[in-house]
Design a protein around this motif. Structure first.
Motif, PDB file in Angstrom:
ATOM      1  N   GLY A 198       0.790  -1.228   0.000  1.00 34.36           N
ATOM      2  CA  GLY A 198       0.000   0.000   0.000  1.00 34.36           C
ATOM      3  C   GLY A 198       0.820   1.274   0.000  1.00 34.36           C
ATOM      4  N   ALA A 199       2.124   1.174   0.281  1.00 32.64           N
ATOM      5  CA  ALA A 199       2.974   2.371   0.290  1.00 32.64           C
ATOM      6  C   ALA A 199       3.466   2.642  -1.130  1.00 32.64           C
ATOM      7  CB  ALA A 199       4.157   2.191   1.234  1.00 32.64           C
ATOM      8  N   ALA A 200       3.542   3.926  -1.501  1.00 30.41           N
ATOM      9  CA  ALA A 200       3.977   4.286  -2.847  1.00 30.41           C
ATOM     10  C   ALA A 200       4.793   5.568  -2.821  1.00 30.41           C
ATOM     11  CB  ALA A 200       2.771   4.450  -3.767  1.00 30.41           C
ATOM     12  N   GLU A 201       5.787   5.603  -3.686  1.00 29.89           N
ATOM     13  CA  GLU A 201       6.609   6.793  -3.828  1.00 29.89           C
ATOM     14  C   GLU A 201       6.093   7.627  -4.991  1.00 29.89           C
ATOM     15  OE1 GLU A 201      11.319   7.999  -4.544  1.00 29.89           O
ATOM     16  OE2 GLU A 201      10.558   6.061  -5.237  1.00 29.89           O
ATOM     17  N   LEU A 202       6.022   8.923  -4.783  1.00 35.80           N
ATOM     18  CA  LEU A 202       5.617   9.841  -5.843  1.00 35.80           C
ATOM     19  C   LEU A 202       6.851  10.171  -6.680  1.00 35.80           C
ATOM     20  CD1 LEU A 202       3.337  11.539  -7.062  1.00 35.80           C
ATOM     21  CD2 LEU A 202       3.933  13.356  -5.445  1.00 35.80           C
ATOM     22  N   GLY A 203       7.033   9.395  -7.741  1.00 39.73           N
ATOM     23  CA  GLY A 203       8.212   9.569  -8.586  1.00 39.73           C
ATOM     24  C   GLY A 203       7.857   9.342 -10.040  1.00 39.73           C
ATOM     25  N   VAL A 229      23.762   1.075  10.135  1.00 39.14           N
ATOM     26  CA  VAL A 229      22.522   0.427  10.576  1.00 39.14           C
ATOM     27  C   VAL A 229      21.933  -0.344   9.397  1.00 39.14           C
ATOM     28  CG1 VAL A 229      20.165   0.781  11.407  1.00 39.14           C
ATOM     29  CG2 VAL A 229      22.034   2.188  12.321  1.00 39.14           C
ATOM     30  N   LEU A 230      21.654  -1.627   9.603  1.00 36.67           N
ATOM     31  CA  LEU A 230      21.031  -2.443   8.564  1.00 36.67           C
ATOM     32  C   LEU A 230      19.511  -2.385   8.695  1.00 36.67           C
ATOM     33  CD1 LEU A 230      23.265  -5.650   8.532  1.00 36.67           C
ATOM     34  CD2 LEU A 230      23.400  -3.644   7.045  1.00 36.67           C
ATOM     35  N   LEU A 231      18.856  -2.136   7.574  1.00 45.34           N
ATOM     36  CA  LEU A 231      17.394  -2.081   7.531  1.00 45.34           C
ATOM     37  C   LEU A 231      16.911  -3.370   6.871  1.00 45.34           C
ATOM     38  CD1 LEU A 231      17.174   1.606   6.233  1.00 45.34           C
ATOM     39  CD2 LEU A 231      17.089   0.819   8.615  1.00 45.34           C
ATOM     40  N   GLU A 232      16.443  -4.296   7.684  1.00 46.86           N
ATOM     41  CA  GLU A 232      16.182  -5.645   7.196  1.00 46.86           C
ATOM     42  C   GLU A 232      14.758  -5.872   6.694  1.00 46.86           C
ATOM     43  OE1 GLU A 232      17.384  -8.088  10.461  1.00 46.86           O
ATOM     44  OE2 GLU A 232      19.520  -7.899   9.983  1.00 46.86           O
ATOM     45  N   GLN A 233      13.894  -4.853   6.866  1.00 45.66           N
ATOM     46  CA  GLN A 233      12.493  -5.046   6.477  1.00 45.66           C
ATOM     47  C   GLN A 233      12.068  -4.168   5.307  1.00 45.66           C
ATOM     48  OE1 GLN A 233       9.716  -5.465   9.960  1.00 45.66           O
ATOM     49  NE2 GLN A 233      11.457  -4.665  11.101  1.00 45.66           N
ATOM     50  N   SER A 234      13.012  -3.446   4.724  1.00 45.26           N
ATOM     51  CA  SER A 234      12.658  -2.460   3.709  1.00 45.26           C
ATOM     52  C   SER A 234      13.462  -2.628   2.434  1.00 45.26           C
ATOM     53  CB  SER A 234      12.878  -1.046   4.255  1.00 45.26           C
ATOM     54  OG  SER A 234      12.131  -0.839   5.428  1.00 45.26           O
ATOM     55  N   TYR A 235      12.899  -2.085   1.347  1.00 43.94           N
ATOM     56  CA  TYR A 235      13.609  -2.029   0.073  1.00 43.94           C
ATOM     57  C   TYR A 235      14.253  -0.640  -0.063  1.00 43.94           C
ATOM     58  CZ  TYR A 235      11.064  -6.337  -1.163  1.00 43.94           C
ATOM     59  OH  TYR A 235      10.546  -7.610  -1.194  1.00 43.94           O
ATOM     60  N   HIS A 236      14.375  -0.139  -1.282  1.00 41.90           N
ATOM     61  CA  HIS A 236      15.148   1.087  -1.509  1.00 41.90           C
ATOM     62  C   HIS A 236      14.567   2.319  -0.813  1.00 41.90           C
ATOM     63  CE1 HIS A 236      17.950   3.800  -3.320  1.00 41.90           C
ATOM     64  NE2 HIS A 236      16.986   4.493  -3.897  1.00 41.90           N
ATOM     65  N   VAL A 237      13.288   2.552  -0.992  1.00 42.92           N
ATOM     66  CA  VAL A 237      12.676   3.757  -0.410  1.00 42.92           C
ATOM     67  C   VAL A 237      12.305   3.452   1.040  1.00 42.92           C
ATOM     68  CG1 VAL A 237      11.029   5.630  -0.777  1.00 42.92           C
ATOM     69  CG2 VAL A 237      11.792   4.267  -2.717  1.00 42.92           C
ATOM     70  N   ALA A 238      13.314   3.208   1.844  1.00 42.70           N
ATOM     71  CA  ALA A 238      13.097   2.764   3.229  1.00 42.70           C
ATOM     72  C   ALA A 238      12.398   3.816   4.074  1.00 42.70           C
ATOM     73  CB  ALA A 238      14.434   2.386   3.857  1.00 42.70           C
ATOM     74  N   THR A 239      12.469   5.064   3.652  1.00 41.93           N
ATOM     75  CA  THR A 239      11.833   6.157   4.403  1.00 41.93           C
ATOM     76  C   THR A 239      10.311   6.103   4.330  1.00 41.93           C
ATOM     77  OG1 THR A 239      12.186   7.496   2.415  1.00 41.93           O
ATOM     78  CG2 THR A 239      13.775   7.748   4.225  1.00 41.93           C
ATOM     79  N   LEU A 240       9.766   5.285   3.420  1.00 42.39           N
ATOM     80  CA  LEU A 240       8.313   5.077   3.333  1.00 42.39           C
ATOM     81  C   LEU A 240       7.961   3.619   3.613  1.00 42.39           C
ATOM     82  CD1 LEU A 240       7.402   7.107   0.092  1.00 42.39           C
ATOM     83  CD2 LEU A 240       7.150   7.841   2.480  1.00 42.39           C
ATOM     84  N   ASP A 241       8.930   2.854   4.073  1.00 44.61           N
ATOM     85  CA  ASP A 241       8.773   1.407   4.202  1.00 44.61           C
ATOM     86  C   ASP A 241       8.651   1.003   5.679  1.00 44.61           C
ATOM     87  OD1 ASP A 241       8.710  -1.278   3.345  1.00 44.61           O
ATOM     88  OD2 ASP A 241      10.232  -0.892   1.809  1.00 44.61           O
ATOM     89  N   HIS A 242       8.791  -0.291   5.942  1.00 46.60           N
ATOM     90  CA  HIS A 242       8.620  -0.816   7.296  1.00 46.60           C
ATOM     91  C   HIS A 242       9.597  -0.203   8.303  1.00 46.60           C
ATOM     92  CE1 HIS A 242       5.706  -3.837   6.102  1.00 46.60           C
ATOM     93  NE2 HIS A 242       6.525  -4.286   5.163  1.00 46.60           N
ATOM     94  N   ASP A 243      10.769   0.234   7.834  1.00 50.19           N
ATOM     95  CA  ASP A 243      11.786   0.780   8.738  1.00 50.19           C
ATOM     96  C   ASP A 243      11.732   2.300   8.871  1.00 50.19           C
ATOM     97  OD1 ASP A 243      13.474  -1.577   9.593  1.00 50.19           O
ATOM     98  OD2 ASP A 243      13.583  -1.823   7.424  1.00 50.19           O
ATOM     99  N   ALA A 244      10.676   2.928   8.381  1.00 47.19           N
ATOM    100  CA  ALA A 244      10.592   4.394   8.406  1.00 47.19           C
ATOM    101  C   ALA A 244      10.722   4.951   9.825  1.00 47.19           C
ATOM    102  CB  ALA A 244       9.281   4.853   7.772  1.00 47.19           C
TER     103      ALA A 244
END
Length: 259
Positions: free
Chosen positions: A151-156, A217-232
């Motif tokens: 459900g999360a989306a980047e405006l790009g 810090v490793l972000l293990e629950q997110s893809y590239h746009v981690a700032t909108l992902d599980h690790d935000a």
């Protein structure tokens, strides 16, 4: 062209500690807006500009280059340093590279650097074809919304203009040469799964900067746009903790001491 709804720049007048946030290539401030608002809620002064050619249509990016993008964040940094006693720079992807160049160029004017999935190179065989391909093909498939969270989306942009991609490749090569000039404390957070920027970019940056105060810090629950992902939330909290450690005026709630 009018700016797309949600892609507008964001600014917040807070205390004497400021943070400049830089968004990524073909993205917009929307990808960093929750992070910016979190820092603002802790009484930090926050600047999140919209880079030239972004936030409208991909054709507008086609006629811009790294000089335009860097000039915008450099201008915002100068405004922040006039307004604030202590300033940090941060960024996602290409925005991370922009933040690192600001650190390399401005030295002691910047107290620390925070980068999330920072990009260091345009990868793949296609990168070597850019000098010629950009004269033959206008654009290629977009890179936006590499996000694990449903459900999360980047405006790009849905397309990547090749002239701009060629300029980006030139910029990354230049910044790579400047990384040894980065001496400030560094917080680097990167996803273990990233379909846009591989982990080798973060490893390269960590290996070339001259910073002695480095946190990875490793972000293990997110893809590239981690700032909108599980690790935000983790990104927001880690960055506030990093800033608070280096700017003692920031208390547990981020407010200016005595304020």
């Amino acid at each position: 062209m009018p700016v797309l709804p949600g892609a507008e720049p964001y600014r917040h007048e807070g205390g004497e500690v400021g943070v400049l946030l830089c968004h990524g290539f073909t993205g917009s401030p929307q990808s960093l807006r929750p992070w910016a608002e979190y820092l603002a809620s802790h009484d930090l002064t926050v600047s999140l500009p919209l880079l030239p050619g972004h936030g409208t249509r991909w054709e507008d990016l086609q006629v811009t280059g790294w000089q335009d993008w860097y000039a915008e964040v450099d201008r915002e940094l100068r405004l922040l340093t006039e307004r604030c006693e202590t300033v940090f720079v941060a960024g996602l992807s290409m925005g991370g590279a922009l933040a690192l160049r600001l650190a390399a160029k401005h030295g002691d004017r910047i107290a620390g650097v925070v980068v999330v999935n920072p990009a260091n190179k345009v990868h793949g065989l296609s990168a070597y074809a850019l000098p010629v391909a950009r004269h033959l093909v206008r654009s290629t498939k977009g890179i936006a919304s590499d996000i694990a969270k449903p459900g999360a989306a980047e405006l790009g942009y849905e397309r990547v203009p090749l002239h701009a991609a060629h300029s980006l490749r030139t910029f990354f090569r230049m910044v790579d040469g400047e990384l040894p000039q980065v001496t400030q404390p560094l917080l680097l957070m990167h996803s273990t799964q990233d379909h846009v920027v591989p982990p080798v970019d973060s490893a390269r940056i960590l290996g070339r900067v001259s910073s002695t105060d480095v946190t990875e810090v490793l972000l293990e629950q997110s893809y590239h746009v981690a700032t909108l992902d599980h690790d935000a939330d983790r990104i927001a909290e880690e960055s506030l903790g990093f800033i608070g450690r280096l700017a003692p005026r920031i208390g547990k709630e981020g407010t200016t001491a005595g304020g």
